[in-house]
Design a protein around this motif. Structure first.
Motif, short mmCIF file in Angstrom:
data_model
loop_
_atom_site.label_atom_id
_atom_site.label_comp_id
_atom_site.label_asym_id
_atom_site.label_seq_id
_atom_site.Cartn_x
_atom_site.Cartn_y
_atom_site.Cartn_z
N GLU A 62 9.00 2.16 4.37
CA GLU A 62 7.88 1.33 3.96
C GLU A 62 8.26 -0.15 4.09
O GLU A 62 9.40 -0.50 4.30
CB GLU A 62 7.50 1.60 2.51
N ASP A 66 3.45 -4.55 2.09
CA ASP A 66 2.28 -3.81 1.63
C ASP A 66 2.16 -3.84 0.11
O ASP A 66 1.05 -3.88 -0.43
CB ASP A 66 2.34 -2.36 2.10
N LEU A 151 -1.31 -7.22 9.68
CA LEU A 151 -0.13 -6.40 9.93
C LEU A 151 1.14 -7.05 9.38
O LEU A 151 1.26 -8.27 9.35
CB LEU A 151 0.05 -6.17 11.44
N THR A 152 2.08 -6.21 8.99
CA THR A 152 3.39 -6.71 8.61
C THR A 152 4.16 -7.09 9.87
O THR A 152 3.76 -6.78 11.00
CB THR A 152 4.19 -5.64 7.85
N GLU A 155 5.05 -3.96 11.75
CA GLU A 155 3.89 -3.37 12.42
C GLU A 155 3.51 -4.18 13.66
O GLU A 155 3.13 -3.60 14.69
CB GLU A 155 2.72 -3.29 11.45
N THR A 184 5.02 6.51 11.23
CA THR A 184 4.43 6.02 9.98
C THR A 184 3.86 4.62 10.16
O THR A 184 2.72 4.34 9.75
CB THR A 184 5.49 6.02 8.86
N HIS A 185 4.64 3.73 10.76
CA HIS A 185 4.17 2.36 10.97
C HIS A 185 2.96 2.33 11.91
O HIS A 185 2.03 1.54 11.72
CB HIS A 185 5.29 1.49 11.53
N GLN A 187 0.69 4.71 12.31
CA GLN A 187 -0.47 5.17 11.53
C GLN A 187 -0.99 4.05 10.62
O GLN A 187 -2.20 3.85 10.49
CB GLN A 187 -0.10 6.40 10.72
N ASN A 188 -0.06 3.33 10.00
CA ASN A 188 -0.47 2.24 9.10
C ASN A 188 -1.20 1.14 9.86
O ASN A 188 -2.22 0.62 9.39
CB ASN A 188 0.75 1.67 8.39
N LEU A 189 -0.68 0.76 11.02
CA LEU A 189 -1.32 -0.34 11.75
C LEU A 189 -2.69 0.08 12.30
O LEU A 189 -3.61 -0.73 12.35
CB LEU A 189 -0.39 -0.90 12.82
N ALA A 191 -4.73 2.11 10.80
CA ALA A 191 -5.64 2.03 9.65
C ALA A 191 -6.01 0.59 9.34
O ALA A 191 -7.18 0.28 9.06
CB ALA A 191 -4.99 2.71 8.44
N LYS A 192 -5.03 -0.31 9.37
CA LYS A 192 -5.30 -1.71 9.04
C LYS A 192 -6.21 -2.36 10.07
O LYS A 192 -7.00 -3.26 9.72
CB LYS A 192 -3.98 -2.49 8.94
#
Length: 219
Positions: A62, A66, A151-152, A155, A184-185, A187-189, A191-192
């Motif tokens: 993680e 976030d 995004l981080t 990401e 995982t990253h 999927q997160n990006l 979604a964002k």
């Protein structure tokens, strides 16, 4: 005086335990919990009042960035202080945009740490002097807010790799991550960015000015 209630968030249990024990020696502080990931931190924030969250940026699979979003959006009375080994101006700028009140190196001495924790409750900001110039350049070189600003740093790195046409395995090799972490990253990006596929994400990145870094995905 009422002690400052601190939540420590770090994925290294020994470091979190040592830091918590050190703060507990000062009657001006109360460590209410120590969490090793974002889920644990969110649970602690929901369960008890916290004045300051002390968070590492790297929480394994993680990003602490976030958690900064969560604190800003759901716990506006809580201050977030980044405690990290990173010295990246981009990561620092990202943290500042997400609501970090201060940024500390993990090599900072105890006196600096406690001074910063007290200071953020008076709306004081601490940025290491050696990073301040890079922060200002990074903030001023980026003219406007875009959807990519959600995004981080990690990401964005992965999105750049996707723009470069790299596979998940190639991204993992380039960024020294596991394939599961890359997934995982990714999927997160997605979604964002409110997209449903890597292709859509790449198209969106290109529309907002991101370009391939080289003909074969190399710098």
């Amino acid at each position: 005086m009422t002690p400052i209630r601190v939540l420590v968030v770090d994925d290294q249990p020994l470091f979190a335990e040592a830091l918590s024990a050190w703060l507990a020696r000062d009657p001006g502080f109360e460590v209410v919990a120590a969490a090793q990931n974002g889920a644990g931190a969110r649970d602690a924030l929901a369960a008890t009042a916290v004045d300051v969250v002390l968070v590492d940026l790297d929480l394994g699979d993680e990003s602490g960035i976030d958690l900064l979003d969560h604190v800003r959006d759901h716990h506006p009375g809580t201050r977030a202080v980044v405690l990290t080994a990173s010295n990246s101006p981009d990561a620092l700028a990202d943290a500042v945009r997400r609501g970090a009140a201060s940024w500390l190196s993990k090599t900072a001495d105890g006196a600096t740490l406690t001074r910063v924790l007290r200071g953020v409750l008076r709306d004081e900001v601490w940025i290491p002097p050696n990073l301040l110039g890079g922060l200002l350049r990074t903030l001023t070189e980026q003219p406007g807010s875009t959807v990519l600003d959600r995004l981080t740093v990690r990401e964005r790195q992965i999105l750049q790799c996707l723009v470069d046409g790299l596979t998940r395995a190639e991204i993992a090799d380039r960024l020294f991550l596991s394939a599961n972490t890359v997934r995982t990253h990714t999927q997160n990006l997605l979604a964002k960015l409110s997209v449903h596929s890597v292709l859509e994400a790449v198209a969106l990145a290109l529309r907002h000015g991101m370009r391939p870094s080289g003909p074969a995905g190399t710098d």
